[in-house]
Scaffold this motif. Structure first.
Motif, PDB file in Angstrom:
ATOM      1  N   ALA A 171       7.804  23.473  70.400  1.00  0.00           N
ATOM      2  CA  ALA A 171       7.707  23.285  69.141  1.00  0.00           C
ATOM      3  C   ALA A 171       6.363  22.724  68.434  1.00  0.00           C
ATOM      4  CB  ALA A 171       8.752  21.922  69.069  1.00  0.00           C
ATOM      5  N   VAL A 172       5.383  22.307  69.443  1.00  0.00           N
ATOM      6  CA  VAL A 172       4.211  22.030  68.756  1.00  0.00           C
ATOM      7  C   VAL A 172       3.250  23.295  68.268  1.00  0.00           C
ATOM      8  CG1 VAL A 172       1.720  21.146  69.253  1.00  0.00           C
ATOM      9  CG2 VAL A 172       3.846  20.001  69.900  1.00  0.00           C
ATOM     10  N   ILE A 173       3.542  24.284  69.132  1.00  0.00           N
ATOM     11  CA  ILE A 173       2.611  25.574  68.723  1.00  0.00           C
ATOM     12  C   ILE A 173       3.556  26.226  67.578  1.00  0.00           C
ATOM     13  CG2 ILE A 173       3.743  26.935  70.376  1.00  0.00           C
ATOM     14  CD1 ILE A 173       1.235  28.533  70.529  1.00  0.00           C
ATOM     15  N   MET A 174       4.825  26.185  67.647  1.00  0.00           N
ATOM     16  CA  MET A 174       5.578  26.634  66.734  1.00  0.00           C
ATOM     17  C   MET A 174       5.322  26.199  65.274  1.00  0.00           C
ATOM     18  SD  MET A 174       7.016  29.536  68.191  1.00  0.00           S
ATOM     19  CE  MET A 174       8.382  29.836  66.982  1.00  0.00           C
ATOM     20  N   GLY A 175       5.075  24.769  65.313  1.00  0.00           N
ATOM     21  CA  GLY A 175       4.949  24.208  64.005  1.00  0.00           C
ATOM     22  C   GLY A 175       3.441  24.327  63.391  1.00  0.00           C
ATOM     23  N   ILE A 176       2.650  24.202  64.147  1.00  0.00           N
ATOM     24  CA  ILE A 176       1.405  24.470  63.747  1.00  0.00           C
ATOM     25  C   ILE A 176       1.131  25.884  63.243  1.00  0.00           C
ATOM     26  CG2 ILE A 176       0.202  24.743  66.069  1.00  0.00           C
ATOM     27  CD1 ILE A 176      -1.479  23.160  62.552  1.00  0.00           C
ATOM     28  N   ASP A 177       1.575  26.892  64.022  1.00  0.00           N
ATOM     29  CA  ASP A 177       1.537  28.331  63.554  1.00  0.00           C
ATOM     30  C   ASP A 177       2.142  28.536  62.468  1.00  0.00           C
ATOM     31  OD1 ASP A 177      -0.234  28.603  65.859  1.00  0.00           O
ATOM     32  OD2 ASP A 177       1.265  29.638  67.168  1.00  0.00           O
ATOM     33  N   ALA A 178       3.498  28.078  62.006  1.00  0.00           N
ATOM     34  CA  ALA A 178       4.091  28.228  60.974  1.00  0.00           C
ATOM     35  C   ALA A 178       3.429  27.647  59.711  1.00  0.00           C
ATOM     36  CB  ALA A 178       5.510  27.693  61.118  1.00  0.00           C
ATOM     37  N   ALA A 179       2.940  26.460  59.831  1.00  0.00           N
ATOM     38  CA  ALA A 179       2.121  25.972  58.859  1.00  0.00           C
ATOM     39  C   ALA A 179       0.837  26.730  58.450  1.00  0.00           C
ATOM     40  CB  ALA A 179       1.667  24.531  59.146  1.00  0.00           C
ATOM     41  N   LEU A 180       0.178  27.184  59.719  1.00  0.00           N
ATOM     42  CA  LEU A 180      -1.078  28.086  59.373  1.00  0.00           C
ATOM     43  C   LEU A 180      -0.838  29.329  58.598  1.00  0.00           C
ATOM     44  CD1 LEU A 180      -2.970  27.591  62.615  1.00  0.00           C
ATOM     45  CD2 LEU A 180      -3.775  26.999  60.454  1.00  0.00           C
ATOM     46  N   ALA A 181       0.491  29.841  58.952  1.00  0.00           N
ATOM     47  CA  ALA A 181       1.102  31.103  58.228  1.00  0.00           C
ATOM     48  C   ALA A 181       1.288  31.009  56.616  1.00  0.00           C
ATOM     49  CB  ALA A 181       2.312  31.698  58.962  1.00  0.00           C
TER      50      ALA A 181
END
Length: 461
Positions: free
Chosen positions: A368-378
């Motif tokens: 969930a951590v990597i998915m969250g930051i990557d979605a925000a970066l996208a």
């Protein structure tokens, strides 16, 4: 008493020249001793030009080069892993201006021996102006009393102390002695450094003198075995050479090296496919919670001489990428393992790496951590970077209030719950969810708490 091969000066020569055996030793006795010395001792560079590695300390104008060349005499602490050149650098220092060289090992010497050396050094200095270099190997093993016995002689330069230690001197050496010494950290030799030393030992007259050739894969294996330790590589080479000679062979092949050192050649190239394949399998085994497979791949990397710092870095990344808030302690364990490896080095560092590997492999998993930051970066990369709401802007400067900045901000600690309704994201991102906790491990609690927080903050009751 001896230390690293491959870094500098012949200890056998130093022992004779420094007077440890007396000036009247017969030449043939000297020759026999040098001839019978281990390959690692025979191959110690005799001049600064023969030194391999440690260029950060031996470059033009560097403190150790100046010391070796006889300028600015100062006592030094040589701190670094085994096989990096501590003893041989000490030998070169003693030769810089023809100083007498005396070597003691903290494993066997006590206060009595230290004081005897200092007394003799004081007599020689007063009688003939002859300076003494006192080399103490494993100085961290000296007690506080033994270290204190050196202070006066170091202070007035009755002796020029060159102390070697594999442990951080700031933890293992008394402060008064440290303050009187220059602390220089030696680095592990690179693979290219070790390879150069091995090739030199094969061809040089002090070594194998070209009597045997060394197969390329056998050379690669010796370099891997060394792990930055020149002594280890040359000791293994010498054993393999003796084995090859006993069978009448004219070349040292991989099988001979394997049989001699009793360690199989791990098929692993730190710059090739195996490097990436094994680390990939290692991380995927941890992600898949197969602790046994993870330990297997860790063992392959350790045995092949992989940089333990590289492994530690991957564990730190994995702790956040695949475990995250499902076990918040995973990142702490991984970081602690990296610090332990940096502090104690190998081979003991393998224990910290193994402990972190077991912890991460058996921990509950969440991405969930990597998915969250990557979605925000996208979203940010797509241009979703609206203006910061005025009430969240900085108000610590004159004129901020006139611009409407920080006006209307509500302080969460003013309410009993510590959470209140207030807009935090830019207008275009109100209601967007990035973090989606899973119902595993410690993150199960967050999976219940985060929706409640969102309802409160967004006033969705």
């Amino acid at each position: 008493m001896s230390e690293v091969p491959g870094s500098v000066g012949s200890m056998s020569d130093a022992l004779f020249e420094g007077g440890l055996f007396g000036a009247d030793v017969e030449e043939n006795s000297r020759a026999r001793l040098v001839e019978n010395a281990p390959l690692a001792v025979r191959m110690r560079p005799r001049t600064l030009e023969e030194v391999v590695g440690q260029q950060h300390l031996l470059g033009p104008g560097a403190p150790l080069r100046r010391l070796v060349e006889g300028a600015a005499p100062a006592s030094v602490m040589l701190y670094g892993p085994p096989g990096t050149g501590k003893t041989t650098l000490a030998t070169l220092v003693s030769r810089a201006t023809g100083r007498r060289f005396v070597a003691l090992s903290a494993l066997s010497a006590g206060v009595k021996e230290v004081r005897a050396v200092i007394d003799e050094a004081r007599r020689r200095l007063g009688r003939a102006g002859e300076s003494t270099v006192l080399f103490i190997d494993e100085v961290h093993r000296f007690s506080k009393t033994q270290q204190d016995a050196l202070l006066g002689a170091v202070e007035d330069r009755t002796v020029l102390l060159v102390a070697a230690t594999t442990e951080n001197p700031f933890f293992s050496v008394v402060s008064p002695l440290l303050s009187r010494s220059l602390v220089l950290q030696l680095r592990p030799l690179t693979d290219d450094d070790v390879r150069e030393l091995v090739r030199r030992a094969v061809s040089d007259g002090r070594g194998l003198a070209g009597a045997l050739s060394l197969a390329a894969d056998a050379e690669d294996h010796l370099v891997r075995l060394a792990g930055g330790d020149a002594r280890r590589a040359l000791t293994a080479l010498e054993a393999a050479a003796e084995s090859a000679t006993s069978t009448g062979a004219t070349a040292i092949d991989l099988a001979t090296v394997e049989a001699t050192v009793d360690k199989a050649a791990v098929r692993y190239d730190r710059d090739g496919d195996q490097h990436y394949d094994v680390i990939s399998a290692f991380i995927k085994s941890i992600r898949g919670s197969d602790v046994d497979a993870a330990l297997h791949y860790l063992a392959r990397m350790i045995e092949a001489g992989e940089d333990p710092r590289f492994v530690a870095r991957r564990l730190i990344v994995h702790a956040s990428e695949d475990i995250g808030m499902a076990d918040p302690t995973a990142l702490q364990v991984a970081v602690a393992a990296a610090h332990a490896v940096q502090f104690i080095g190998m081979p003991e560092g393998r224990l910290a790496l193994a402990q972190a590997t077991v912890h991460l492999a058996t921990a509950p998993k969440s991405n969930a951590v990597i998915m969250g930051i990557d979605a925000a970066l996208a979203d940010v990369r797509k241009g979703a970077v609206g203006a910061v709401p005025p009430h969240l802007r900085d108000g610590h400067y004159a004129g901020a209030a006139a611009l409407g900045n920080a006006t209307g901000y509500r302080y969460p600690h003013d309410v009993p719950e510590g959470v209140l309704a207030q807009q935090y994201p830019p207008d275009d991102l109100v209601g967007v969810d990035y973090y989606h906790p899973v119902a595993r491990g410690a993150e199960r609690q967050l999976a219940e708490r985060v929706p409640r927080l969102r309802k409160l903050v967004r006033d969705e009751n």
